[in-house]
Design a protein around this motif. Sequence first.
Motif, PDB file in Angstrom:
ATOM      1  N   UNK A   1       3.322  41.892  15.110  1.00 35.02           N
ATOM      2  CA  UNK A   1       4.173  43.066  14.520  1.00 35.02           C
ATOM      3  C   UNK A   1       3.695  44.212  15.408  1.00 35.02           C
ATOM      4  N   UNK A   2       2.441  44.478  15.731  1.00 33.48           N
ATOM      5  CA  UNK A   2       2.160  45.588  16.802  1.00 33.48           C
ATOM      6  C   UNK A   2       2.799  45.393  18.107  1.00 33.48           C
ATOM      7  N   UNK A   3       3.050  44.191  18.626  1.00 36.05           N
ATOM      8  CA  UNK A   3       3.485  44.119  19.821  1.00 36.05           C
ATOM      9  C   UNK A   3       4.949  44.352  19.794  1.00 36.05           C
ATOM     10  N   UNK A   4       5.691  43.834  18.911  1.00 38.77           N
ATOM     11  CA  UNK A   4       7.147  44.205  18.486  1.00 38.77           C
ATOM     12  C   UNK A   4       7.429  45.724  18.266  1.00 38.77           C
ATOM     13  N   UNK A   5       6.621  46.399  17.554  1.00 42.05           N
ATOM     14  CA  UNK A   5       6.607  47.840  17.368  1.00 42.05           C
ATOM     15  C   UNK A   5       6.347  48.689  18.456  1.00 42.05           C
ATOM     16  N   UNK A   6       5.364  48.170  19.570  1.00 36.67           N
ATOM     17  CA  UNK A   6       5.069  49.021  20.647  1.00 36.67           C
ATOM     18  C   UNK A   6       6.396  48.674  21.717  1.00 36.67           C
ATOM     19  N   UNK A   7       6.914  47.372  21.666  1.00 35.19           N
ATOM     20  CA  UNK A   7       8.058  47.365  22.612  1.00 35.19           C
ATOM     21  C   UNK A   7       9.240  48.101  22.455  1.00 35.19           C
ATOM     22  N   UNK A   8       9.364  48.160  20.927  1.00 35.69           N
ATOM     23  CA  UNK A   8      10.352  48.952  20.387  1.00 35.69           C
ATOM     24  C   UNK A   8      10.430  50.530  20.692  1.00 35.69           C
ATOM     25  N   UNK A   9       8.896  50.904  20.552  1.00 35.40           N
ATOM     26  CA  UNK A   9       8.858  52.245  21.106  1.00 35.40           C
ATOM     27  C   UNK A   9       8.843  52.742  22.488  1.00 35.40           C
ATOM     28  N   UNK A  10       8.652  51.750  23.161  1.00 36.21           N
ATOM     29  CA  UNK A  10       8.753  51.973  24.502  1.00 36.21           C
ATOM     30  C   UNK A  10       9.652  51.179  25.552  1.00 36.21           C
ATOM     31  N   UNK A  11      11.025  51.633  25.441  1.00 33.34           N
ATOM     32  CA  UNK A  11      12.146  51.073  25.932  1.00 33.34           C
ATOM     33  C   UNK A  11      11.775  50.862  27.490  1.00 33.34           C
ATOM     34  N   UNK A  12      11.244  51.826  28.321  1.00 34.99           N
ATOM     35  CA  UNK A  12      11.107  51.461  29.811  1.00 34.99           C
ATOM     36  C   UNK A  12      10.145  50.277  29.755  1.00 34.99           C
ATOM     37  N   UNK A  13       8.901  50.232  29.050  1.00 30.89           N
ATOM     38  CA  UNK A  13       8.316  49.032  29.010  1.00 30.89           C
ATOM     39  C   UNK A  13       9.036  47.771  28.891  1.00 30.89           C
ATOM     40  N   UNK A  14       9.626  47.714  27.857  1.00 28.61           N
ATOM     41  CA  UNK A  14      10.343  46.501  27.486  1.00 28.61           C
ATOM     42  C   UNK A  14      11.518  46.092  28.621  1.00 28.61           C
TER      43      UNK A  14
END
Length: 109
Positions: free
Chosen positions: A58-71
């Motif tokens: 869940x945390x990894x998913x949220x992190x990547x959803x919030x950081x479009x550039x990183x994703x």
Amino acid sequence: FLIPFLEITGVADYPLSLLEAMAIGKTIIATKVGGIPEILITGTNGVLIEPNDAIALAESSINLLESKEKAKRLGENASTTISENFRGDIVLKQLEEIYKEVTVNDSNY
């Protein structure tokens, strides 16, 4: 692209779904099972988590959803990983080398 396997054995050490998702530049979150950690590196071309860790998923998913550039960067790097290591011509050459080695070793018996 989420790959939350609990375990992998045998032929599926590199799940085809993982390779396909990486090839088209999807951002990957996967569990540390089978051969996945051999090709997916956290922070470089995806995110690895422990199996059965719903909180990390869940945390990894949220992190990547919030950081479009990183994703986006992870997805691009995933695609590069596949094109540099898993293209047909590269895999064919590796198989030829294995067959040559086996043939040479087999003739010594």
